[in-house]
Design a protein around this motif. Structure first.
Motif, PDB file in Angstrom:
ATOM      1  N   ASP A   1     -30.182  49.769  -0.126  1.00 22.35           N
ATOM      2  CA  ASP A   1     -30.352  50.495   0.877  1.00 22.35           C
ATOM      3  C   ASP A   1     -29.169  50.950   1.411  1.00 22.35           C
TER       4      ASP A   1
ATOM      5  N   GLU B   1     -27.468  54.389   2.467  1.00 22.77           N
ATOM      6  CA  GLU B   1     -26.932  54.843   3.663  1.00 22.77           C
ATOM      7  C   GLU B   1     -25.466  55.543   3.787  1.00 22.77           C
TER       8      GLU B   1
ATOM      9  N   ILE C   1     -34.087  56.987   4.183  1.00 19.05           N
ATOM     10  CA  ILE C   1     -33.873  55.867   3.332  1.00 19.05           C
ATOM     11  C   ILE C   1     -35.341  54.884   3.203  1.00 19.05           C
TER      12      ILE C   1
ATOM     13  N   ARG D   1     -37.163  54.735  -0.639  1.00 13.97           N
ATOM     14  CA  ARG D   1     -37.657  53.323  -1.194  1.00 13.97           C
ATOM     15  C   ARG D   1     -38.769  53.501  -1.909  1.00 13.97           C
TER      16      ARG D   1
END
Length: 219
Positions: A170, A174, A206, A210
């Motif tokens: 993650d 980002e 994000i 996922r």
């Protein structure tokens, strides 16, 4: 002449068939239009255009205009769809609320109002918010399903990454969303988004990314 052309034509057709099996299929115009015409996507676009300034991108009242309404809570609370439609159409006074909420029935079409109401029903869900952000900003390149097969993917070499098999963290996602591909020594055609998306929007995006990753044992 026909004897000469026929073998070449046959070889060409075989090559074309092989290439079509190898080259990943891109999103069709119909697939793209169907996705973008979903009420939740259209509603997210309308919400961002008309509501975000006061209510914030998450509907939590954290917004650029909040300081203009000192003492007022601009948070959009969970309500029935009928309530949302009534206050959007008639403004705050129509439901006994603050007059600072204007009526939108002369600004928005009936379809747009219904679409906004649809979006408001998922406003508390970060994944659904993230999906709307993805579909309204990333889908042309990354594809409807996040597999790198967007309508514009054929314009780029190398093509957009397949996000459904991404093993990036993650934190990495980002960074590349904020800074763009070139800053991370990836494709320079991936633009930086830190000035176009808020921190909360990037977080929601994000969260959605996922969910589209396919487990390795299912690929």
């Amino acid at each position: 002449m026909r004897r000469i052309v026929a073998p070449f034509l046959g070889a060409f057709l075989m090559l074309l068939a092989t290439a079509s099996r190898i080259a990943p299929a891109q999103d069709t115009h119909e697939v793209f239009d169907k996705e973008m015409s979903k009420p939740i996507i259209r509603g997210g676009i309308a919400f961002r255009s008309y509501c975000i300034l006061c209510h914030g991108d998450r509907g939590d009242g954290v917004s650029r205009a909040a300081k203009l309404y000192v003492g007022l809570n601009l948070t959009i609370r969970p309500r029935p769809a009928e309530y949302y439609e009534k206050i959007i159409r008639g403004g705050g006074p129509s439901v006994g609320s603050a007059p600072s909420m204007p009526p939108w029935q002369d600004e928005l079409s009936d379809e747009q109002i219904r679409d906004v109401v649809t979006f408001l029903t998922v406003l508390r869900d970060p994944i659904r918010r993230g999906e709307v952000i993805y579909k309204t900003n990333c889908v042309q390149c990354q594809g409807v399903n996040g597999d790198g097969r967007g309508r514009a993917a054929k314009l780029y070499d190398p093509p957009p990454a397949d996000l459904t098999i991404s093993d990036r963290t993650d934190q990495y996602k980002e960074k590349i969303i904020r800074l763009g591909g070139e800053r991370l020594r990836r494709s320079s055609v991936m633009p930086p988004w830190e000035e176009r998306l808020s921190d909360s929007e990037i977080t929601d995006l994000i969260a959605y990314l996922r969910t589209i990753v396919v487990p390795a044992n299912n690929r």
